[in-house]
Structures are given as C-alpha cells and as structure tokens.
Scaffold this active site. Structure first.
Site, mmCIF file in Angstrom:
data_model
loop_
_atom_site.group_PDB
_atom_site.id
_atom_site.type_symbol
_atom_site.label_atom_id
_atom_site.label_comp_id
_atom_site.label_asym_id
_atom_site.label_seq_id
_atom_site.Cartn_x
_atom_site.Cartn_y
_atom_site.Cartn_z
ATOM 1 N N LYS A 76 0.828 -1.214 0.000
ATOM 2 C CA LYS A 76 0.000 0.000 0.000
ATOM 3 C C LYS A 76 0.861 1.263 0.000
ATOM 4 O O LYS A 76 0.502 2.263 -0.628
ATOM 5 C CB LYS A 76 -0.977 0.001 1.167
ATOM 6 C CG LYS A 76 -0.367 0.233 2.526
ATOM 7 C CD LYS A 76 -1.417 0.394 3.589
ATOM 8 C CE LYS A 76 -0.774 0.547 4.950
ATOM 9 N NZ LYS A 76 0.083 1.743 5.075
ATOM 10 N N THR A 77 2.013 1.229 0.691
ATOM 11 C CA THR A 77 2.898 2.398 0.682
ATOM 12 C C THR A 77 3.428 2.645 -0.723
ATOM 13 O O THR A 77 3.554 3.793 -1.169
ATOM 14 C CB THR A 77 4.066 2.203 1.673
ATOM 15 O OG1 THR A 77 3.538 1.913 2.971
ATOM 16 C CG2 THR A 77 4.929 3.456 1.756
ATOM 17 N N ASP A 121 -3.797 7.590 4.632
ATOM 18 C CA ASP A 121 -3.291 6.232 4.860
ATOM 19 C C ASP A 121 -3.992 5.620 6.078
ATOM 20 O O ASP A 121 -4.495 6.343 6.944
ATOM 21 C CB ASP A 121 -1.782 6.332 5.110
ATOM 22 C CG ASP A 121 -1.089 4.981 5.152
ATOM 23 O OD1 ASP A 121 -1.680 3.989 4.684
ATOM 24 O OD2 ASP A 121 0.051 4.930 5.639
ATOM 25 N N GLU A 122 -4.032 4.285 6.144
ATOM 26 C CA GLU A 122 -4.545 3.557 7.325
ATOM 27 C C GLU A 122 -5.920 4.078 7.752
ATOM 28 O O GLU A 122 -6.166 4.374 8.926
ATOM 29 C CB GLU A 122 -3.563 3.672 8.501
ATOM 30 C CG GLU A 122 -2.150 3.186 8.213
ATOM 31 C CD GLU A 122 -2.015 1.665 8.215
ATOM 32 O OE1 GLU A 122 -3.055 0.973 8.202
ATOM 33 O OE2 GLU A 122 -0.874 1.171 8.218
ATOM 34 N N GLN A 155 -7.380 -4.810 9.707
ATOM 35 C CA GLN A 155 -6.186 -4.423 10.459
ATOM 36 C C GLN A 155 -6.522 -3.312 11.450
ATOM 37 O O GLN A 155 -5.633 -2.632 11.954
ATOM 38 C CB GLN A 155 -5.079 -3.972 9.507
ATOM 39 C CG GLN A 155 -4.503 -5.132 8.690
ATOM 40 C CD GLN A 155 -3.275 -4.723 7.913
ATOM 41 O OE1 GLN A 155 -2.216 -4.490 8.497
ATOM 42 N NE2 GLN A 155 -3.403 -4.663 6.601
ATOM 43 N N ARG A 169 3.079 -10.002 10.362
ATOM 44 C CA ARG A 169 4.339 -9.257 10.545
ATOM 45 C C ARG A 169 5.525 -10.117 10.114
ATOM 46 O O ARG A 169 6.625 -9.612 9.914
ATOM 47 C CB ARG A 169 4.564 -8.856 12.016
ATOM 48 C CG ARG A 169 3.524 -7.957 12.677
ATOM 49 C CD ARG A 169 3.180 -6.741 11.885
ATOM 50 N NE ARG A 169 2.027 -6.979 11.042
ATOM 51 C CZ ARG A 169 1.684 -6.258 9.987
ATOM 52 N NH1 ARG A 169 2.436 -5.265 9.597
ATOM 53 N NH2 ARG A 169 0.606 -6.531 9.282
#
Length: 622
Positions: free
Chosen positions: A31-32, A215-216, A246, A587
C-alpha cells in the site's frame, strides 16, 4: 517509468482519477508503494505540483518512509506528507488566533506526563483522589476525539461517575490555556474547531491542496473523519487506503466503520489489493484462516491474501510446561537462528507487557541482546525531562507543567505551602507569580536566583539550545545534584545529559529551532523509537502494526491472554482480538513461531492455562 514494477491491481489504483477512491489493501500488499507511486504519477503524468498534494498518515515513521520514496522517484522532498497531529500543529501555528482564546502561536504541547501532573493538581483542588487523574484524562481524551462543540456538556451527560469529571475538564482546559499549552488531543480538536468555525480559513486550507490522500483509514476516529471532510470540501480528488481487518485500535477511538462512511459520503469507488509481497505461503494460510472466521458486519469485505513466493516458510508451534520453559525455548531458538540471521531480524510480539519480564530474565542469562520497544525512552528519563523542562520554561514562562517539574530540581526549599501560594499568585506567568509571593528569606534568595537564571537565557533558547543547556548545567550545579540524588546511578545519568547535549548541538548546527525539535519529540509514536541496533525487539502486538521482520515469535497463546480476559466480555472485543492475531501473524516474512504454556504464575500461585482458540482453528496448518 512511474508505473513500472506495479501489479495490475496496484497500477489501476495509481492511475484512477475522476472521483474519490478507496483501496482495500491487505497486509503486505504494497500500500505504501501505491501511495507513493500515486503521488509521483500525479506530479509526473498530471502536472500537479508536489506542494499541492497533502498525504496524511499516523506515524512519523510511515511519513518519513513515504517522503524518502518520493525523493528517490522525483528528487524532490515533498512538503505535505504528515501525520494527523503534525498537520494540525501547522494549522494552529498559522491560525490559532481564530479560536479567540489567549493561545499564542508559540503554544507548547503537553505529553501524557504533563497532562497528568496538571490533572493531579486539579484533583487536589477539588478534594478528590489524585489517582483519579488517569480516569479523568481518558474521559477528556475520548470527549475530544468524539468531537463535540462543548466537551464539558458531553462529559456532564455521561453516566455517573464519568459525569463528575465535567468540572475537572473545564478546570483542566483553563489551566492548559493559562500555560499556553495544548495536549495531544487538543491539536486535532482545536484545528477542526478553527476549520469548522471560520469559512474563510477553511477555504484557505482547502485551496492550498489539489489532492488529498489518507493512509490507514481504518484507524481514523470521529474527529479525524471530521478533519478530512473539512479539508476535502466538495473536491473529488480524494484517495484513501486501509483494511477493515487491520483495525486494532477501537479501544482508543478508531472506527473501521469510517471506511463505509468514506465510501458512502464521498461516493467513492472501491478497489482491492490482495497480492502479498511480505510473507510465505504457510504464514498467509494461517492469516487467511483466522480472519475468515470474523463475524462482524463487514465480514464480506475480507481480503484473500495470496503470494507468488515459491517458499513455503517455516512455522512451528510448541506447548510448554510453564512460562519459563517457553522463554528458554524462544532463547534457544534465537541462539540457533542468530548463526544466519541478525538479532534485529527477529521480534517477539506480546499481547501483554508483563510477559516481557521472564523473557528479559532468560535473555540476560543467554546473553541475547534485546530491546523493549515500549520501555522508558531517552526523552522520558528524569534527567532528560528535567533539562528539557528548563529549556521549555525559559521559552514559555507560562508553562505550569515545566515550572512544577523544575522549581525543586535541584531543590530550592520551595515546599508545598509556598508552592500553593505561588499558584494563587499566578497572573501572567510563573516568574511574576514567584516575584509576587511572600517567601522566607532562604526561599526568596533561591527564587530570585531562579528568576535571574531563566531571564538570562530567554532570548537565546530558541536558536541556541545547546549553548543554553551547557550554561544551565553550570549555573544549576546539575552534575553535583545528579551525583547527590542518584549515587551509583549518577554516571549513567550524566551520560544521558551528555547525549542530550550532542542532540542539541546538532540541532543548533542544522539551524533548526528548539520549538520544532520539541514538537517532533512529543508527536513521536512507539514505532518511531525503534532503534537500528542489532538486538531482538520485544514489543506489544499493537506497537508492531505496519512493521515486519523475517522471524516473528508469538508467545503465550492462551485463553485469557490472547484473546485477553477482558475481551471475552463482548463480541466486538473478541473480533478485535482476532484482527490483532491476524496483524501479528502477517508481521512475519519467513518464519513464524507460536507457543503456549500449560501454567503461569499469577499473584504467587500457579494458574493452569487453556490453549488459545486460534491454535485450534489453525491446527491443520501447524
């Protein structure tokens, strides 16, 4: 060239224009990369100037990473890649006068410790227990996050006993304003207040940007959504990215339902990014299995992560007799892995912080270097806070939290009674209050020296903080004070002061003002404090969000720990625990080690534990 290296889903998200867009981006799906490539695409292909694009995220670490990637692609450092709080500070520094209050643009930002100190003093004034300060802070914080025009009315309408904190909140806000200070929640609360109340100011900020990116999005709360709406106005140039599954911060106000609001209220198109570039097949299989069992209102939004990675990955589960044998197993596993991996390639993600104690004890025995990410940070140490409070106070003599910290560090014999009288004499600032208070001869001498010292540096602290610090250390006899106060521990504390002087010297050489340095520190998150040293990182699952390691350990997979005992009281909390487990597993890039214990010591007694439900659900993958 900008679109090179993007998969079809990523490319579609980058190129899409014409209406607001929401992208559901799974863990490790890049996504970044999509965010940064979209910025580069807007600049290179659509001719939008970089300083006309506002990208908002949640941590400095994420903002810095995005900025670094943009610099590599465009050779230009973007101006407006920011966290929510940092952006709001900029709004307030420019337009705080719109509030019609006594705040100046040089307001200071109070951290949690400062806020609690103010609240404890207020509790004493109201003849209440000082231990209530923490509850009061939480209630005030939630009221601000919910965004009401009057937080006092909002708190007064809460059920008893929360409603009793309305008068505390009112007094707290008065004390902050008197100190020309804002707490962390005030930054967004007041910025939104300004944009909502002043059409002229709102239009100015809306017209400053041609494109808005967030973002997020699953981690946004009510007031952050309000900020986005105010900044967007009627613009269609909106892009948001997030993942329902998330969202692990509802306990501090995050609303994953804001994704649905964004899609509905802005008429946004939806896209998905599901190809994972982080984890191996078996790790993704575990993550997909756990998240497929969600029972919330948006379970149909679940993403099916997949990978082209041919590696299966290493997954192992081990049950242990107790917490000590579990920690020994982890230590021995790390010892073996360290032959081919750096210690910094490994992380232990714990659901509760108490679990780190046994791990630390065992790691010391095995001589394994480790870092507790949520431990006391450099800027939270007493001697560092003392000296920074001096610099803060010199810059802003209205700062109550700084004044109360430093007035007797080193000791000046200003006792509780004298301090109470000084508080009553406050009119303009604390130097005035000191001058106007009747003190004993000894106290007056100490107070006058204090005032003279502070005033002597008032014109230089902003531009020459290193020079001021070194002068203060001499003027205060600070090293002698440390030696007397801390004894054997004084050498380590002097080294911390030395390190602070190094930081401020570098700051001076860069020409960066002291106020900006303090701002950066106060707005840092736990993730921003993760160093690059070669050590195993021990951190909470919540702090691990957005990070990744080749090797991840998830210990203590037991009912009552993970999922937590508190979460078992409500279905929504159980669902959040499931999302937290999903975040934890994703992770890991290559190796994932799971463990549980049959018993743990609690309050000096042996408690027998039951394996976590997640182990049962994924047993066919182990």
């Amino acid at each position: 060239m900008i679109l090179e290296g993007l998969n079809p889903q990523q490319k579609a998200a980058v190129e899409y224009l014409g209406s607001p867009l929401f992208v559901s981006a799974g863990a490790g799906s890049g996504k970044t990369k999509v965010l940064t490539h979209k910025i580069a695409y807007l600049v290179k292909a659509k001719g939008i100037r970089p300083n006309r694009i506002l990208a908002i995220t949640f941590t400095k670490k994420a903002a810095n990473e995005m900025a670094e990637r943009i610099v590599k692609m465009l050779s230009i450092k973007p101006m407006w890649i920011s966290t929510f709080h940092s952006f709001c500070v900029k709004v307030l520094r420019e337009d705080v006068q719109i509030l019609g209050r006594s705040f100046s643009r040089e307001f200071v930002i109070y951290d949690t410790g400062d806020s609690l100190k103010v609240l404890k003093n207020i509790m004493k004034r109201f003849n209440r227990e000082t231990k209530e300060a923490g509850d009061a802070r939480d209630i005030i914080s939630k009221a601000k996050q919910a965004y009401r025009s009057s937080i006092f009315d909002h708190i007064a309408a809460l059920p008893y006993p929360a409603s009793t904190y309305a008068e505390v909140a009112e007094e707290y806000q008065k004390d902050l304003e008197r100190s020309n200070a804002m707490d962390y929640d005030d930054l967004i609360f007041f910025a939104v207040g300004i944009l909502a109340a002043s059409p002229e100011t709102r239009t100015k900020w809306q017209e400053r940007f041609d494109y808005l990116m967030i973002d997020e999005f699953q981690d946004t709360n009510d007031i952050q959504f309000s900020l986005i709406k105010l900044l967007a106005g009627g613009s269609k140039n909106l892009f948001a990215v997030g993942d329902f599954f998330q969202c692990i911060y509802t306990w501090r106000g995050s609303r994953p339902s804001n994704i649905e609001r964004f899609i509905r209220e802005f008429g946004a198109k939806e896209m998905k990014i599901e190809k994972n570039y982080r984890s191996t097949r078996r790790i993704l299989a575990i993550a997909n299995t756990v998240i497929s069992k969600v029972r919330c209102g948006w379970s149909n939004k679940a993403l099916e992560l997949y990978t082209d990675n041919k590696e299966e990955g290493d997954i192992e589960y081990k049950s242990h007799a107790d917490g000590i044998s579990e920690s020994v197993w982890i230590a021995e596993k790390i010892r073996r892995l360290s032959r081919n991996n750096a210690y910094s390639d490994m992380a232990i993600l714990v659901r509760m912080t108490f679990l780190s104690r046994v791990l630390e004890s065992v790691f010391m025995r095995y001589q394994i270097p480790y870092t507790i990410v949520s431990g006391v940070g450099f800027y939270d140490r007493a001697e560092t806070k003392d000296l920074l409070s001096y610099l803060r106070f010199i810059a802003n003599p209205k700062d109550a939290a700084a004044f109360e910290r430093i007035i007797n560090s080193p000791g000046r014999g200003i006792g509780k009674k004298a301090l109470s009288n000084i508080r009553q004499n406050f009119r303009n600032d604390w130097l005035q209050a000191l001058r106007d208070t009747r003190l004993t001869a000894k106290q007056r001498l100490a107070a006058d020296v204090f005032v003279k010292t502070v005033e002597g540096y008032s014109n230089s602290v902003e531009d020459e903080p290193y020079k001021v610090l070194m002068g203060l250390i001499d003027d205060l006899g600070y090293f002698a004070y440390i030696e007397k106060e801390y004894g054997e521990d004084s050498e380590d504390r002097m080294e911390n002061v030395s390190e602070l002087s190094n930081v401020l010297q570098a700051l001076e050489e860069e020409g960066k003002p002291f106020s900006e340095f303090m701002e950066d520190n106060l707005l840092a998150s736990e993730q921003d404090k993760i160093g690059k040293e070669d050590s195993v990182k021990i951190l909470t699952l919540h702090a691990s969000k957005g990070l990744e390691w080749p090797v991840v350990f998830l210990p203590a997979l037991e009912e009552g720990i993970f999922p937590s005992a508190k979460s078992l009281m409500s279905q929504s909390s159980i669902e959040e625990e499931r999302r937290l487990f999903y975040v934890g597993t994703t992770r890991a890039r290559e190796r994932l080690y799971l463990s549980s214990a049959e018993s743990r010591m609690k309050f000096g007694q042996t408690s027998f534990m039951v394996k976590s439900r997640y182990l049962q659900e994924i047993k066919h993958h182990l």
